[in-house]
Design an enzyme around this catalytic site. Structure first.
Site, mmCIF file in Angstrom:
data_model
loop_
_atom_site.group_PDB
_atom_site.id
_atom_site.type_symbol
_atom_site.label_atom_id
_atom_site.label_comp_id
_atom_site.label_asym_id
_atom_site.label_seq_id
_atom_site.Cartn_x
_atom_site.Cartn_y
_atom_site.Cartn_z
ATOM 1 N N CYS A 70 0.834 -1.194 0.000
ATOM 2 C CA CYS A 70 0.000 0.000 0.000
ATOM 3 C C CYS A 70 0.870 1.245 0.000
ATOM 4 O O CYS A 70 2.079 1.162 -0.132
ATOM 5 C CB CYS A 70 -0.864 0.010 1.254
ATOM 6 S SG CYS A 70 -1.695 -1.543 1.529
ATOM 7 N N ASN A 98 2.127 -0.109 5.605
ATOM 8 C CA ASN A 98 2.412 -0.756 4.325
ATOM 9 C C ASN A 98 3.331 -1.919 4.611
ATOM 10 O O ASN A 98 4.382 -1.739 5.211
ATOM 11 C CB ASN A 98 3.097 0.250 3.384
ATOM 12 C CG ASN A 98 3.612 -0.393 2.101
ATOM 13 O OD1 ASN A 98 4.573 0.077 1.525
ATOM 14 N ND2 ASN A 98 2.995 -1.464 1.664
ATOM 15 N N GLY A 99 2.935 -3.098 4.160
ATOM 16 C CA GLY A 99 3.772 -4.273 4.371
ATOM 17 C C GLY A 99 2.926 -5.447 4.791
ATOM 18 O O GLY A 99 1.708 -5.455 4.596
ATOM 19 N N GLY A 124 -2.094 1.600 -4.543
ATOM 20 C CA GLY A 124 -3.301 0.960 -4.042
ATOM 21 C C GLY A 124 -4.529 1.698 -4.513
ATOM 22 O O GLY A 124 -4.615 2.919 -4.372
ATOM 23 N N CYS A 180 15.882 -7.797 -1.013
ATOM 24 C CA CYS A 180 15.136 -9.041 -0.879
ATOM 25 C C CYS A 180 14.883 -9.576 -2.283
ATOM 26 O O CYS A 180 14.337 -8.872 -3.138
ATOM 27 C CB CYS A 180 13.796 -8.809 -0.173
ATOM 28 S SG CYS A 180 12.809 -10.327 -0.083
#
Ligand code: 5GP
Ligand code: MG
Length: 488
Positions: free
Chosen positions: A32, A135-136, A61, A470
């Site tokens: 988001c 967010n996450g 979003g 990541c």
């Protein structure tokens, strides 16, 4: 957030139905956008600025939008389903008073965009009020939620933001800083937070910095935003990224920062650069547009092909196509037009709807591709829906050859940190070799950028050395442990 165990005993049948519908097909994740404003002048209102900030984060979003503001100890929150401009009419914005505020745009998998999941979440308790925009995706939300439920907390949503706001308010009697530290020590996973209290705006980023968050400055105030592209919209300027593991508290004394200092190891989501972020953002000192251009150049070096035209699939494929064309010395052209008025198709509920949506979303400029050997560049292949359709329409427009080049490695594994990826079995690169996939997409050739190539494209400016990222969706190696039961 994964909703496998997220329902409180109080859920109604509708919620249960939604949970069962998605469980086989999708993970409930949300990547988001968060935004916060703190104005020093108590007579000013932050809401109009939050509105413009959220508009510039709309790409993060499109399902729900919300904001909470505080004035003289009273916190007001408005949220709704839909785009920012649909939820916030001028009349609504006018009613939201106060010099400090947080806002949120929600991106959820289709079907979960129930209003209960809209953020920010507000908790009103005897010591005050707190609002959280998140967010996450937390990897231990189910455990924390269960503990809170055992202690008598009821939940209205399936959203991690509600877990976080409850943790903060339970710990608040120890003071804001202690409450934040205790909350952050209890949660695991990815989070970029904009938190509003009655006297402060707080930003926090998880110890791996998986999701972005940055600090900006206004004349007479401060800004927090998921992406730096939102600062220009409110007349502010970029100050710096919030560091992984950092908490910033903004109040009338200015900005105070502290680091939780534990297990900090940068592992920024590569998909932010590949797909999510807007091209004019800079995240952790890496210019998103520049990274996409470089990725295209690297892909041309790794997997060049003789061709007459390079086209990029809007939006994120376009800079990569410019880079590819430059490096391969092939003209870049606009062969595909994208409708601006259709939301992202990735989240359409079923495969048939997804295919329909892709057909409406992209159309081909026949005069540009006819008779040519065309290279099409897209940011990623996930289920393969988009690419299959693109190859069909470009062939139907009489292209001589169609070559696919993708500026991310094959997506093989789900994301547990906020990108909405389907289950492993629906990831088309999973179990399909590149030649098989090429055949099933109907292309003349197919190549993906290598993991090393992608990392090379993400070197921070002024440095040839990449910092930590990541790469979990490409490699299955995640920066923090993923619960086994989710790992499927
Ligand atoms: P596919 O059609 O292969 O399932 O998905 C790939 C397409 O979806 C690409 O064009 C890419 O731009 C887009 N995409 C990649 N990741 C995401 C995501 O997390 N959410 C959304 N909405 N779209 C995505
Ligand atoms: Mg796309």
């Amino acid at each position: 957030m994964n909703i496998t165990k997220q329902f409180s005993p109080s859920v109604n049948n509708n919620d249960k139905f939604q949970y069962e519908t998605f469980h086989d097909d999708e993970k409930f994740h949300d990547a988001c956008g968060v935004f916060g404003i703190y104005l020093n002048d108590c007579d000013k209102d932050a809401a109009p600025l939050i509105y413009y900030g959220l508009l510039s984060l709309q790409h993060r979003g499109q399902e729900c939008a919300g904001m909470a503001a505080v004035k003289d100890g009273t916190m007001e929150c408005r949220k709704g389903l839909g785009l920012v401009s649909e939820v916030f009419t001028p009349q609504v914005i006018d009613q939201i008073k106060g010099p400090a505020a947080v806002g949120h745009v929600l991106y959820s998998t289709a079907g979960t965009n129930i209003i209960e999941n809209a953020e920010p979440f507000v908790s009103r308790f005897k010591l005050g009020s707190v609002a959280v925009a998140h967010n996450g995706s937390l990897t231990n939300a189910d455990v924390v939620r269960e503990l809170l439920e055992d202690a008598g907390v009821g939940f209205a949503s399936t959203n991690d933001g509600e877990v976080i706001v409850n943790l903060i308010s339970r710990n608040y009697k120890k003071g804001l800083e202690r409450a934040l530290i205790d909350t952050i020590q209890s949660i695991k996973g990815s989070y970029a937070l904009a938190v509003l209290t009655e006297s402060a705006l707080v930003g926090a980023r998880d110890p791996n910095g998986i999701r972005p968050l940055c600090l900006g400055q206004l004349d007479g105030g401060w800004i927090l935003a998921s992406e730096s592209c939102a600062f220009g919209a409110v007349g502010g300027k970029f100050v710096r990224d919030i560091e992984p593991g950092e908490v910033v508290i903004i109040n009338r004394d200015g900005v105070k920062s502290f680091s939780l200092g534990e297990k900090i190891r940068r592992a920024v989501c590569t998909f932010e650069y590949v797909y999510f972020a807007r091209a004019d953002s800079i995240i952790d000192n890496v210019d998103v547009y520049g990274a996409r251009i470089r990725a295209g150049e690297i892909l041309a070096r790794e997997s060049g092909v003789e061709a007459d035209l390079v086209i990029g699939i809007p939006d994120s494929g376009v800079p990569a196509a410019i880079g590819y064309g430059r490096a391969a010395n092939i003209p870049f052209g606009l062969g595909i037009v994208k409708s601006k008025y259709i939301a992202r198709t990735f989240i359409a509920p079923g495969q048939i709807q997804r295919e329909k949506a892709v057909s409406v979303k992209h159309s081909v400029i026949t005069s540009e591709v006819r008779g040519k050997r065309v290279v099409i560049i897209d940011d990623s292949i996930v289920r393969g829906t988009t690419m299959k359709r693109l190859v069909e329409i470009i062939r139907a427009a009489d292209a001589k050859e169609v070559h696919i080049r993708i500026v991310s490695p094959p997506v093989l594994c789900p994301c547990y940190f906020g990108v909405d990826t389907p289950h492993r079995k629906d990831l088309i690169s999973n179990g399909n070799s590149v030649p098989d996939l090429c055949k099933s997409l109907g292309a003349d050739s197919l190549a993906f950028i290598s993991v090393d190539g992608l990392l090379e494209s993400l070197a921070p400016s002024g440095s040839s050395k990449t910092h930590g990222y990541c790469l979990g969706c490409f490699s299955g190696v995640y920066p923090i442990p993923v619960p086994q039961k989710f790992n499927g």
